[in-house]
Design an enzyme around this catalytic site. Sequence first.
Site, PDB file in Angstrom:
ATOM      1  N   SER A  22      38.573   7.170  80.767  1.00  0.00           N
ATOM      2  CA  SER A  22      38.476   6.290  79.829  1.00  0.00           C
ATOM      3  C   SER A  22      39.511   6.858  78.926  1.00  0.00           C
ATOM      4  O   SER A  22      40.001   7.925  78.799  1.00  0.00           O
ATOM      5  CB  SER A  22      37.266   6.038  78.933  1.00  0.00           C
ATOM      6  N   PRO A  23      40.455   5.551  78.257  1.00  0.00           N
ATOM      7  CA  PRO A  23      41.625   6.378  77.117  1.00  0.00           C
ATOM      8  C   PRO A  23      40.957   6.852  76.147  1.00  0.00           C
ATOM      9  O   PRO A  23      40.138   6.415  75.493  1.00  0.00           O
ATOM     10  CB  PRO A  23      42.169   4.803  77.033  1.00  0.00           C
ATOM     11  N   CYS A  25      42.469   9.242  72.995  1.00  0.00           N
ATOM     12  CA  CYS A  25      43.606   9.937  72.094  1.00  0.00           C
ATOM     13  C   CYS A  25      43.476  11.368  72.269  1.00  0.00           C
ATOM     14  O   CYS A  25      42.459  11.779  72.027  1.00  0.00           O
ATOM     15  CB  CYS A  25      43.422   9.410  70.642  1.00  0.00           C
ATOM     16  N   ALA A  62      45.575   5.435  74.126  1.00  0.00           N
ATOM     17  CA  ALA A  62      46.399   4.419  73.232  1.00  0.00           C
ATOM     18  C   ALA A  62      47.793   4.829  73.036  1.00  0.00           C
ATOM     19  O   ALA A  62      47.928   5.851  72.334  1.00  0.00           O
ATOM     20  CB  ALA A  62      45.506   4.206  71.997  1.00  0.00           C
ATOM     21  N   GLN A 104      47.167   2.584  78.250  1.00  0.00           N
ATOM     22  CA  GLN A 104      46.684   1.424  77.278  1.00  0.00           C
ATOM     23  C   GLN A 104      47.726   1.255  76.323  1.00  0.00           C
ATOM     24  O   GLN A 104      48.242   2.356  75.720  1.00  0.00           O
ATOM     25  CB  GLN A 104      45.443   2.073  76.752  1.00  0.00           C
ATOM     26  N   TYR A 185      41.459  -2.327  65.892  1.00  0.00           N
ATOM     27  CA  TYR A 185      43.123  -1.924  65.870  1.00  0.00           C
ATOM     28  C   TYR A 185      43.296  -3.515  65.501  1.00  0.00           C
ATOM     29  O   TYR A 185      42.922  -4.430  65.607  1.00  0.00           O
ATOM     30  CB  TYR A 185      43.462  -1.131  66.815  1.00  0.00           C
ATOM     31  N   GLY A 332      34.206   8.632  79.381  1.00  0.00           N
ATOM     32  CA  GLY A 332      34.998   9.260  78.216  1.00  0.00           C
ATOM     33  C   GLY A 332      34.618  10.645  78.175  1.00  0.00           C
ATOM     34  O   GLY A 332      35.285  11.496  78.780  1.00  0.00           O
TER      35      GLY A 332
HETATM   36  C1  LIG Z   1      38.454  11.947  71.669  1.00  0.00           C
HETATM   37  C2  LIG Z   1      38.460  10.371  71.752  1.00  0.00           C
HETATM   38  C3  LIG Z   1      39.531   9.425  71.776  1.00  0.00           C
HETATM   39  C4  LIG Z   1      39.501   8.124  72.029  1.00  0.00           C
HETATM   40  N1  LIG Z   1      40.489   7.284  72.255  1.00  0.00           N
HETATM   41  C5  LIG Z   1      40.542   5.979  72.530  1.00  0.00           C
HETATM   42  C6  LIG Z   1      41.805   5.451  72.854  1.00  0.00           C
HETATM   43  O1  LIG Z   1      42.844   5.786  72.726  1.00  0.00           O
HETATM   44  N2  LIG Z   1      41.777   4.116  73.205  1.00  0.00           N
HETATM   45  C7  LIG Z   1      40.309   3.621  73.336  1.00  0.00           C
HETATM   46  O2  LIG Z   1      40.256   2.375  73.704  1.00  0.00           O
HETATM   47  N3  LIG Z   1      39.093   4.115  73.239  1.00  0.00           N
HETATM   48  C8  LIG Z   1      39.466   5.604  72.860  1.00  0.00           C
HETATM   49  N4  LIG Z   1      38.186   6.200  72.689  1.00  0.00           N
HETATM   50  C9  LIG Z   1      36.867   5.659  73.098  1.00  0.00           C
HETATM   51  C10 LIG Z   1      36.763   6.032  74.632  1.00  0.00           C
HETATM   52  O3  LIG Z   1      37.573   5.526  75.500  1.00  0.00           O
HETATM   53  C11 LIG Z   1      35.169   5.438  75.209  1.00  0.00           C
HETATM   54  O4  LIG Z   1      35.124   4.079  75.021  1.00  0.00           O
HETATM   55  C12 LIG Z   1      33.953   6.091  74.058  1.00  0.00           C
HETATM   56  O5  LIG Z   1      34.393   7.626  74.067  1.00  0.00           O
HETATM   57  C13 LIG Z   1      32.648   5.815  74.772  1.00  0.00           C
HETATM   58  O6  LIG Z   1      32.482   6.439  76.210  1.00  0.00           O
HETATM   59  P1  LIG Z   1      32.167   7.849  76.263  1.00  0.00           P
HETATM   60  O7  LIG Z   1      30.394   7.624  75.792  1.00  0.00           O
HETATM   61  O8  LIG Z   1      32.053   7.780  78.024  1.00  0.00           O
HETATM   62  O9  LIG Z   1      32.523   8.723  75.600  1.00  0.00           O
HETATM   63  C14 LIG Z   1      38.110   7.678  72.619  1.00  0.00           C
HETATM   64  C15 LIG Z   1      37.001   8.453  72.319  1.00  0.00           C
HETATM   65  C16 LIG Z   1      37.170   9.696  71.982  1.00  0.00           C
HETATM   66  C17 LIG Z   1      35.907  10.505  72.446  1.00  0.00           C
END
Ligand SMILES: Cc1cc2nc3c(=O)[nH]c(=O)nc-3n(C[C@H](O)[C@H](O)[C@H](O)COP(=O)(O)O)c2cc1C
Length: 363
Positions: A22-23, A25, A62, A104, A185, A332
């Site tokens: 997953s994306p 940052c 992102a 992304q 966003y 993620g």
């Molecule tokens: C450190 C961090 C940075 C993230 N940055 C982005 C991002 O750049 N773009 C995005 O769409 N979601 C971002 N997310 C959300 C994750 O892509 C993901 O959708 C979210 O963490 C839920 O999935 P998980 O429970 O497997 O972590 C971020 C999440 C975390 C924890």
Amino acid sequence: MTNPFAALELRSLRIPNRLWMSPMCTYSAAPEGKLVGAPTDFHLAHYAARAAGGAGLVMVEATGVSPVGRISAWDLGLWNDDQAQVFGRLTSAITEAGAVPAIQLAHAGRKASVDKPWLGGEQLTEDRHGWPTQGPSTVAFPGYSAPSEMSKEDIASVVQDFASAAKRALTAGFKVVEIHAAHGYLLHSFLSPLSNRRTDSYGGDLAGRSRIVIEVIDAVRSVWPPSLPVFLRVSTTDWIDENPDLQDASWTIRDTIELSRAATKHGVDLIDASSGGLVPTPIPRDRDYQTRYAQQLRSNVDAPVAAVGRIDDPSWAAELLEHGHADALFIGRALLRDASWPNNAASALGSDARYLEQYSYAV
Ligand SMILES: Cc1cc2nc3c(=O)[nH]c(=O)nc-3n(C[C@H](O)[C@H](O)[C@H](O)COP(=O)(O)O)c2cc1C
């Protein structure tokens, strides 16, 4: 019915499995200078490790389509050719490790100009790597400064920025671009009536509020080859739709279904079903809090859907795919904890892990 290790074909692209990064940052790019926004050694090691760990697709975090489109000054950016050249190293490292390189593209809108989260994440002023933000209307994200309301010319230039960034992403070797229309966003803030109070053709009813997203999709599709897929990340709900008094005032799964149907007609190949981020609001703690919205989308939209959110158990991942709740899964935080999460899931589920040739003869 499918399993996590079955390949997925989208247009002419074959993605070797359904467990994708997953994306996320990492706030690790240079905030200024010649290589502002370009990937660093950190990004190279970070993404190559997840590709080597067995992810079928690695979605780079992102990436700002313009300087003010970054969430923070330390975000990746793809608004010039120097950046694109450095991204080329990242795509070859990901590809060599067996994963599909994806990126992304994002504009942070009224939630931009913040500090690194581990330094508190507060919104920064111009003297501290901050900048004035833009949005559909002057409605501020709670606790942040009010954005300026974008003119139609501002909107047209953001649409063009997405197309230019997509073109550079292609040159850099990416095989998938994802348009970020989630998490409060810029694009999401146009979609939701909580943040979009415009009375022109970019506001009002669902078609008006969705207009910028459709224009971005068309602009990206006009530069992205027909053989390669485009993804759209959406927030399936603002998490206010449980409250009947506020249903018409926020973005809901019903709106997401309509937007996704339109998006697929305009050339989006996969909907990435996230949620929230428009306003601070409590989110349920159940394990299927978000994957259940992917399931709803999948049964109402004629396009592949990826689920994301709290997928950290291999047997739960397998169950989601086997029961047809999603076509692929974005992982993620589990992948931050363990770069080899997909390979370890393969071992746990009795499938073959995808080790690098440098490791496979030895492990
Ligand atoms: C450190 C961090 C940075 C993230 N940055 C982005 C991002 O750049 N773009 C995005 O769409 N979601 C971002 N997310 C959300 C994750 O892509 C993901 O959708 C979210 O963490 C839920 O999935 P998980 O429970 O497997 O972590 C971020 C999440 C975390 C924890």
